[in-house]
Design an enzyme around this catalytic site. Structure first.
Site, PDB file in Angstrom:
ATOM      1  N   HIS A  46       0.988  -1.276  -0.108  1.00  0.00           N
ATOM      2  CA  HIS A  46      -0.056  -0.045  -0.115  1.00  0.00           C
ATOM      3  C   HIS A  46       0.848   1.226   0.013  1.00  0.00           C
ATOM      4  O   HIS A  46       1.482   1.686   0.828  1.00  0.00           O
ATOM      5  CB  HIS A  46      -0.952   0.041   1.171  1.00  0.00           C
ATOM      6  CG  HIS A  46      -1.743   1.338   1.170  1.00  0.00           C
ATOM      7  ND1 HIS A  46      -3.075   1.406   0.430  1.00  0.00           N
ATOM      8  CD2 HIS A  46      -1.660   2.304   1.702  1.00  0.00           C
ATOM      9  CE1 HIS A  46      -3.569   2.558   0.509  1.00  0.00           C
ATOM     10  NE2 HIS A  46      -2.612   3.216   1.302  1.00  0.00           N
ATOM     11  N   HIS A  99      -1.792   3.806  -8.399  1.00  0.00           N
ATOM     12  CA  HIS A  99      -2.186   2.904  -9.705  1.00  0.00           C
ATOM     13  C   HIS A  99      -1.647   3.790 -10.936  1.00  0.00           C
ATOM     14  O   HIS A  99      -1.809   5.028 -10.800  1.00  0.00           O
ATOM     15  CB  HIS A  99      -3.543   2.745  -9.651  1.00  0.00           C
ATOM     16  CG  HIS A  99      -4.559   3.632  -9.492  1.00  0.00           C
ATOM     17  ND1 HIS A  99      -4.811   4.193  -8.353  1.00  0.00           N
ATOM     18  CD2 HIS A  99      -5.427   4.142 -10.249  1.00  0.00           C
ATOM     19  CE1 HIS A  99      -5.540   4.904  -8.507  1.00  0.00           C
ATOM     20  NE2 HIS A  99      -6.159   5.158  -9.877  1.00  0.00           N
TER      21      HIS A  99
END
Ligand code: AMP
Ligand code: ZN
Length: 115
Positions: A46, A99
């Site tokens: 993350h 992303h």
């Protein structure tokens, strides 16, 4: 990270249409494609967004971009493609897990893309 949509996809708690996976990177189809080919490349770790990157992430970022090229080839985007990452509110980031959008399959200028 708890309550992170893409961490849940990494853990398999939310289904995704996987295109590529290895120990540190996952690539899956965007649920709401903005171009004929639209996949998302994410680190399994993350990281909130490009604003949170640190020098120790250099290898991971290089790998994500190299993977984009590999996936583009596998998805037959020989005519060209684009990678985009949106950052925070003004950048229209809606999922707070780093992303890269990989887009292709048509002349992208025709799509009015935000990424
Ligand atoms: P961004 O707006 O740059 O943060 O991009 C988030 C992207 O995630 C959007 O293009 C969404 O369509 C996509 N998305 C949201 N939920 C999912 C999901 N469950 N599976 C695949 N893609 C998703
Ligand atoms: Zn996450």
């Amino acid at each position: 990270m708890e309550n992170c949509l893409f961490c849940k996809i990494v853990k398999g708690e939310i289904p995704s249409e996987k295109v590529y996976e290895d120990e540190s990177v996952l690539v899956f189809r965007d649920i709401n494609p903005a171009a004929p080919v639209h996949v998302l490349l994410i680190p399994k770790e993350h990281i909130g967004g490009a604003d949170e990157l640190k020098p120790e992430h250099s290898d991971l970022i290089a790998k994500l971009i190299l993977t984009a090229g590999k996936v583009a080839e596998e998805l037959s985007l020989s005519n060209g493609w684009r990678i985009v990452t949106n950052v925070l509110e003004d950048g229209d980031q809606t999922v707070r897990h780093l992303h890269f959008h990989l887009l292709g399959g048509a002349k992208l200028g025709d799509f009015g893309l935000k990424g």
